[in-house]
Design a protein around this motif. Sequence first.
Motif, short mmCIF file in Angstrom:
data_model
loop_
_atom_site.label_atom_id
_atom_site.label_comp_id
_atom_site.label_asym_id
_atom_site.label_seq_id
_atom_site.Cartn_x
_atom_site.Cartn_y
_atom_site.Cartn_z
N HIS A 29 0.95 -1.19 0.10
CA HIS A 29 -0.21 0.03 0.04
C HIS A 29 0.76 1.36 0.10
O HIS A 29 0.38 2.53 -0.04
CB HIS A 29 -0.90 -0.01 1.36
N ASP A 30 2.29 1.20 0.04
CA ASP A 30 3.22 2.24 -0.20
C ASP A 30 3.62 2.52 -1.46
O ASP A 30 3.17 2.13 -2.39
CB ASP A 30 4.11 2.26 1.05
N ARG A 31 4.89 3.07 -1.42
CA ARG A 31 5.30 3.16 -2.97
C ARG A 31 6.38 2.15 -3.17
O ARG A 31 7.42 2.61 -4.14
CB ARG A 31 6.08 4.57 -2.93
N THR A 32 6.22 0.81 -2.83
CA THR A 32 7.14 -0.21 -3.19
C THR A 32 6.92 -0.42 -4.62
O THR A 32 8.00 -0.60 -5.25
CB THR A 32 6.60 -1.46 -2.72
N ARG A 33 5.90 -0.34 -5.14
CA ARG A 33 5.78 -0.68 -6.88
C ARG A 33 6.49 0.30 -7.65
O ARG A 33 7.23 0.10 -8.55
CB ARG A 33 4.40 -0.78 -7.44
N PRO A 34 6.29 1.67 -7.36
CA PRO A 34 6.99 2.52 -8.18
C PRO A 34 8.93 2.44 -7.74
O PRO A 34 9.50 2.78 -8.83
CB PRO A 34 6.77 4.02 -7.36
N VAL A 35 9.26 2.06 -6.43
CA VAL A 35 10.54 1.86 -6.33
C VAL A 35 10.97 0.61 -7.23
O VAL A 35 12.14 0.64 -7.80
CB VAL A 35 10.77 1.82 -4.94
N LEU A 36 10.41 -0.28 -7.31
CA LEU A 36 10.63 -1.53 -7.97
C LEU A 36 10.72 -1.13 -9.53
O LEU A 36 11.51 -1.69 -10.28
CB LEU A 36 9.40 -2.56 -7.85
N ASP A 37 9.71 -0.38 -9.95
CA ASP A 37 9.96 -0.03 -11.50
C ASP A 37 11.28 0.75 -11.55
O ASP A 37 11.86 0.71 -12.58
CB ASP A 37 8.77 0.98 -11.76
N ARG A 38 11.43 1.86 -10.75
CA ARG A 38 12.76 2.37 -10.72
C ARG A 38 13.94 1.43 -10.88
O ARG A 38 14.89 1.95 -11.44
CB ARG A 38 13.01 3.49 -9.63
N LEU A 39 14.03 0.51 -10.10
CA LEU A 39 15.08 -0.28 -10.04
C LEU A 39 15.15 -1.18 -11.18
O LEU A 39 16.24 -1.33 -11.89
CB LEU A 39 15.04 -1.30 -8.91
N GLN A 40 13.97 -1.52 -11.97
CA GLN A 40 13.98 -2.44 -13.12
C GLN A 40 14.50 -1.38 -14.07
O GLN A 40 15.14 -1.99 -15.22
CB GLN A 40 12.63 -2.76 -13.21
N THR A 41 14.28 -0.15 -14.10
CA THR A 41 14.79 0.65 -15.34
C THR A 41 16.21 0.82 -15.06
O THR A 41 16.89 0.75 -16.20
CB THR A 41 14.11 2.22 -15.14
N ARG A 42 16.90 0.80 -13.96
CA ARG A 42 18.35 0.77 -14.01
C ARG A 42 19.00 -0.43 -14.00
O ARG A 42 20.05 -0.34 -14.43
CB ARG A 42 18.74 1.51 -12.42
N ASP A 43 18.40 -1.59 -13.69
CA ASP A 43 19.25 -2.96 -13.45
C ASP A 43 18.42 -3.84 -14.61
O ASP A 43 17.18 -4.04 -14.10
CB ASP A 43 19.13 -3.18 -12.09
N PRO A 44 19.15 -4.21 -15.68
CA PRO A 44 18.21 -5.29 -16.33
C PRO A 44 17.85 -6.44 -15.97
O PRO A 44 17.27 -7.15 -16.47
CB PRO A 44 19.04 -5.25 -17.68
N ARG A 45 18.79 -6.87 -14.86
CA ARG A 45 18.27 -8.07 -14.21
C ARG A 45 17.18 -7.90 -13.18
O ARG A 45 16.86 -9.26 -12.73
CB ARG A 45 19.64 -8.42 -13.15
N VAL A 46 16.42 -7.09 -12.87
CA VAL A 46 15.36 -6.89 -12.27
C VAL A 46 14.15 -7.45 -13.22
O VAL A 46 13.95 -6.84 -14.07
CB VAL A 46 15.15 -5.16 -11.39
N ALA A 47 13.35 -8.38 -12.32
CA ALA A 47 12.03 -8.58 -12.81
C ALA A 47 10.90 -8.30 -11.66
O ALA A 47 11.31 -8.36 -10.38
CB ALA A 47 11.86 -10.24 -12.99
N VAL A 48 9.68 -8.08 -12.01
CA VAL A 48 8.72 -7.50 -10.91
C VAL A 48 7.60 -8.36 -11.11
O VAL A 48 6.96 -8.34 -12.30
CB VAL A 48 8.42 -6.23 -11.07
N ILE A 49 7.05 -9.03 -10.14
CA ILE A 49 5.71 -9.76 -10.24
C ILE A 49 4.73 -8.95 -9.27
O ILE A 49 5.22 -8.66 -7.85
CB ILE A 49 5.73 -11.27 -9.66
#
Length: 338
Positions: free
Chosen positions: A55-75
Amino acid sequence: MTASTFPEPEVPTFSIVVPAYNEDSVLEAFHARLAATLDRLGETAEVIYINDGSHDRTRPVLDRLQTRDPRVAVIDLSRNFGKEVALTAGLHHARGQAVIVIDADLQDPPELIPELVAPWRERGVDVVYAQRIARAGESWLKRATAHLFYRLMQHVGRVHLPPDTGDYRLLSRRAVEALNQYPEQHRFMKGLFTWIGFEQVAVRYERDPRFAGRTKWSYAKLVNLAIEGITSFTSAPLRFASILGLAIAGLAFVDALWIIYKTLRYGDPVAGYPSLMTTILFLGGVQLTAIGILGEYLGRVFDETKHRPLYHVKDYRPARLGRVREPMVRDDGPAAGE
């Protein structure tokens, strides 16, 4: 006609599975330390973050990490299903030759990963689990109840649950495939990790205090998790209720013989009200406890018979590592006129 030929997607050496629920305050620091550790390993890897209905900003933070690091996947799960199911979703999507499960709160240091990898790489060990020798930042009550739970499971459980061991561990590909065959609704992952068997070894470490934010595990949730673990891997509570009932029935029979003896010898005295009420309340409490134990197991049977999916994925964005964008060779059949 020749079938279209596509290159096989790259299979990473490691998949890192990280469940996250309201962890926006720690994710940046966690990923920085994890990425540095993976860089030192020098192997291909994907980092699968499972957003468990935050319910916080976890998803936007994960999107930002995925933009910077091609190894990141988000479910992104459709709602909060709980950590055990979030872990299951990550294991279902992991592609690596070995899978490492770790929490995002930095109590389990990512720098320990090379030590988890070594037995798998050198000896082919299927499960390498991190075992705590110290639990910094936890109250004495939590440490005491955790100690009690692990020792209880060792005595009554049908699997040997390693003491002072959480979810932090490495799993080989065949261990992950074995886990993915278990469809049960009530999932106690620490028990399932042990239930699959295979060779398992420990790596000991000192657990750090939480880096930031607040723990999501209240005492009520911990008690519920303990009940899940006990009822999922042992029928000892049912047996205990049966033994207790037989013991009380035996005592009642002896007491009845004593009452008959006193009545025949001394006449029919007036029964004492306090002792009568104590006996009634005690037996009523035992009966309700036994019914409650039966209800716990019956409720689990009811949930399993519905065969509902464990989770629903709202959005899945795989790591860019190993993705195939265009076919290298394509043959649609003979050209016109041939």
